[in-house]
Motif scaffolding. Sequence first.
Motif, PDB file in Angstrom:
ATOM      1  N   VAL A  41       0.877  -1.110   0.009  1.00  0.00           N
ATOM      2  CA  VAL A  41       0.096  -0.022   0.067  1.00  0.00           C
ATOM      3  C   VAL A  41       0.839   1.315   0.029  1.00  0.00           C
ATOM      4  O   VAL A  41       0.724   2.135  -0.587  1.00  0.00           O
ATOM      5  CB  VAL A  41      -0.866  -0.061   1.131  1.00  0.00           C
ATOM      6  N   SER A  42       1.837   1.284   0.767  1.00  0.00           N
ATOM      7  CA  SER A  42       2.681   2.551   0.734  1.00  0.00           C
ATOM      8  C   SER A  42       3.400   2.649  -0.789  1.00  0.00           C
ATOM      9  O   SER A  42       3.552   3.680  -1.036  1.00  0.00           O
ATOM     10  CB  SER A  42       4.015   1.960   1.472  1.00  0.00           C
ATOM     11  N   ASN A  43       3.832   1.684  -1.282  1.00  0.00           N
ATOM     12  CA  ASN A  43       4.388   1.697  -2.748  1.00  0.00           C
ATOM     13  C   ASN A  43       3.322   1.980  -3.740  1.00  0.00           C
ATOM     14  O   ASN A  43       3.398   2.983  -4.721  1.00  0.00           O
ATOM     15  CB  ASN A  43       5.024   0.279  -3.256  1.00  0.00           C
ATOM     16  N   LEU A  44       2.054   1.703  -3.579  1.00  0.00           N
ATOM     17  CA  LEU A  44       0.875   2.302  -4.313  1.00  0.00           C
ATOM     18  C   LEU A  44       0.810   3.502  -3.874  1.00  0.00           C
ATOM     19  O   LEU A  44       0.504   4.517  -4.883  1.00  0.00           O
ATOM     20  CB  LEU A  44      -0.368   1.397  -3.962  1.00  0.00           C
ATOM     21  N   MET A  45       0.849   4.204  -2.802  1.00  0.00           N
ATOM     22  CA  MET A  45       0.656   5.546  -2.550  1.00  0.00           C
ATOM     23  C   MET A  45       1.698   6.627  -3.190  1.00  0.00           C
ATOM     24  O   MET A  45       1.511   7.437  -3.731  1.00  0.00           O
ATOM     25  CB  MET A  45       0.471   5.830  -1.122  1.00  0.00           C
ATOM     26  N   LYS A  46       3.190   5.967  -3.357  1.00  0.00           N
ATOM     27  CA  LYS A  46       4.046   6.490  -3.917  1.00  0.00           C
ATOM     28  C   LYS A  46       3.771   6.688  -5.600  1.00  0.00           C
ATOM     29  O   LYS A  46       4.152   7.599  -6.065  1.00  0.00           O
ATOM     30  CB  LYS A  46       5.369   5.755  -3.486  1.00  0.00           C
ATOM     31  N   ALA A  47       3.347   5.493  -6.077  1.00  0.00           N
ATOM     32  CA  ALA A  47       3.082   5.559  -7.322  1.00  0.00           C
ATOM     33  C   ALA A  47       1.582   6.717  -7.692  1.00  0.00           C
ATOM     34  O   ALA A  47       1.898   7.348  -8.798  1.00  0.00           O
ATOM     35  CB  ALA A  47       2.515   4.277  -8.055  1.00  0.00           C
ATOM     36  N   CYS A  82       1.486  15.796  -3.837  1.00  0.00           N
ATOM     37  CA  CYS A  82       2.512  15.028  -4.019  1.00  0.00           C
ATOM     38  C   CYS A  82       3.226  14.637  -2.278  1.00  0.00           C
ATOM     39  O   CYS A  82       3.384  13.751  -2.113  1.00  0.00           O
ATOM     40  CB  CYS A  82       3.776  15.276  -5.046  1.00  0.00           C
ATOM     41  N   VAL A  83       3.427  16.032  -1.844  1.00  0.00           N
ATOM     42  CA  VAL A  83       4.119  15.824  -0.491  1.00  0.00           C
ATOM     43  C   VAL A  83       3.275  15.238   0.371  1.00  0.00           C
ATOM     44  O   VAL A  83       3.702  14.349   1.186  1.00  0.00           O
ATOM     45  CB  VAL A  83       4.435  17.140  -0.041  1.00  0.00           C
ATOM     46  N   ALA A  84       1.846  15.318   0.280  1.00  0.00           N
ATOM     47  CA  ALA A  84       1.055  14.877   1.417  1.00  0.00           C
ATOM     48  C   ALA A  84       0.811  12.978   1.149  1.00  0.00           C
ATOM     49  O   ALA A  84       1.004  12.216   2.122  1.00  0.00           O
ATOM     50  CB  ALA A  84      -0.389  15.044   1.216  1.00  0.00           C
ATOM     51  N   PHE A  85       0.908  12.715   0.099  1.00  0.00           N
ATOM     52  CA  PHE A  85       0.842  10.997  -0.457  1.00  0.00           C
ATOM     53  C   PHE A  85       2.362  10.482  -0.048  1.00  0.00           C
ATOM     54  O   PHE A  85       2.107   9.696   0.423  1.00  0.00           O
ATOM     55  CB  PHE A  85       0.623  11.123  -1.884  1.00  0.00           C
ATOM     56  N   ILE A  86       3.141  11.187  -0.263  1.00  0.00           N
ATOM     57  CA  ILE A  86       4.748  10.869   0.191  1.00  0.00           C
ATOM     58  C   ILE A  86       4.738  10.560   1.561  1.00  0.00           C
ATOM     59  O   ILE A  86       5.195   9.702   2.271  1.00  0.00           O
ATOM     60  CB  ILE A  86       5.726  11.362  -0.794  1.00  0.00           C
ATOM     61  N   ALA A  87       4.387  11.665   2.178  1.00  0.00           N
ATOM     62  CA  ALA A  87       4.331  11.696   3.781  1.00  0.00           C
ATOM     63  C   ALA A  87       3.377  10.521   4.161  1.00  0.00           C
ATOM     64  O   ALA A  87       4.020   9.845   5.044  1.00  0.00           O
ATOM     65  CB  ALA A  87       3.842  13.164   4.343  1.00  0.00           C
ATOM     66  N   MET A  88       2.314  10.494   3.852  1.00  0.00           N
ATOM     67  CA  MET A  88       1.523   9.352   4.311  1.00  0.00           C
ATOM     68  C   MET A  88       2.013   8.006   3.802  1.00  0.00           C
ATOM     69  O   MET A  88       1.796   7.110   4.762  1.00  0.00           O
ATOM     70  CB  MET A  88       0.178   9.480   3.637  1.00  0.00           C
ATOM     71  N   SER A  89       2.802   7.786   2.699  1.00  0.00           N
ATOM     72  CA  SER A  89       3.185   6.527   2.248  1.00  0.00           C
ATOM     73  C   SER A  89       4.404   6.267   3.238  1.00  0.00           C
ATOM     74  O   SER A  89       4.595   4.928   3.604  1.00  0.00           O
ATOM     75  CB  SER A  89       3.632   6.518   0.894  1.00  0.00           C
ATOM     76  N   GLU A  90       4.968   7.099   3.823  1.00  0.00           N
ATOM     77  CA  GLU A  90       6.219   6.902   4.706  1.00  0.00           C
ATOM     78  C   GLU A  90       5.662   6.601   6.032  1.00  0.00           C
ATOM     79  O   GLU A  90       6.286   5.877   7.006  1.00  0.00           O
ATOM     80  CB  GLU A  90       7.045   7.999   4.756  1.00  0.00           C
ATOM     81  N   ALA A  91       4.420   7.178   6.773  1.00  0.00           N
ATOM     82  CA  ALA A  91       3.923   7.220   7.871  1.00  0.00           C
ATOM     83  C   ALA A  91       3.207   5.825   8.150  1.00  0.00           C
ATOM     84  O   ALA A  91       3.115   5.302   9.302  1.00  0.00           O
ATOM     85  CB  ALA A  91       3.167   8.283   8.267  1.00  0.00           C
ATOM     86  N   PRO A  93       3.446   2.710   7.144  1.00  0.00           N
ATOM     87  CA  PRO A  93       4.205   1.436   7.974  1.00  0.00           C
ATOM     88  C   PRO A  93       4.528   1.716   9.411  1.00  0.00           C
ATOM     89  O   PRO A  93       4.558   0.723  10.208  1.00  0.00           O
ATOM     90  CB  PRO A  93       5.810   1.268   6.982  1.00  0.00           C
ATOM     91  N   MET A  94       4.422   2.958   9.945  1.00  0.00           N
ATOM     92  CA  MET A  94       4.949   3.182  11.179  1.00  0.00           C
ATOM     93  C   MET A  94       3.664   2.828  12.332  1.00  0.00           C
ATOM     94  O   MET A  94       4.004   2.311  13.223  1.00  0.00           O
ATOM     95  CB  MET A  94       5.272   4.558  11.476  1.00  0.00           C
ATOM     96  N   PHE A  95       2.446   2.920  11.602  1.00  0.00           N
ATOM     97  CA  PHE A  95       1.394   2.561  12.562  1.00  0.00           C
ATOM     98  C   PHE A  95       1.064   1.126  12.657  1.00  0.00           C
ATOM     99  O   PHE A  95       0.555   0.624  13.714  1.00  0.00           O
ATOM    100  CB  PHE A  95      -0.133   3.053  11.619  1.00  0.00           C
ATOM    101  N   PHE A  96       1.821  -0.058  11.799  1.00  0.00           N
ATOM    102  CA  PHE A  96       1.693  -1.181  11.912  1.00  0.00           C
ATOM    103  C   PHE A  96       2.803  -1.937  12.538  1.00  0.00           C
ATOM    104  O   PHE A  96       2.969  -3.168  12.598  1.00  0.00           O
ATOM    105  CB  PHE A  96       1.292  -1.913  10.682  1.00  0.00           C
ATOM    106  N   ASN A  97       3.774  -1.245  13.165  1.00  0.00           N
ATOM    107  CA  ASN A  97       5.205  -1.906  13.798  1.00  0.00           C
ATOM    108  C   ASN A  97       5.000  -2.123  15.138  1.00  0.00           C
ATOM    109  O   ASN A  97       4.167  -1.537  15.953  1.00  0.00           O
ATOM    110  CB  ASN A  97       6.424  -0.962  13.569  1.00  0.00           C
TER     111      ASN A  97
END
Length: 97
Positions: A41-47, A82-91, A93-97
Amino acid sequence: MRCFLTAGTFMLAVGEMRAQATGATGFESAATTIRGYAVPVSNLMKAIAAVIALVGAFNVYFKMQNGDQDVKKTIMLTIGGCVAFIAMSEALPMFFN
């Protein structure tokens, strides 16, 4: 009579404990499955952010060619998306660790 009430209460308590154990196993299984989806999902958000950047670049180019007045606004919206989607894609995985 007391013996039957005691046995019935004991059977209900054991049944509830088994149900709780099964529920906990189900929740753990669901959490593990969701953790597995975090990276794709993170990769999809970057795409999606890349698509927003491309569409925004064409939009800005056409507005500049037509002489529109809101070119700066379009640039800021594109960069913000773009910045919002990239920030969300990086954040994410942190919610599921």
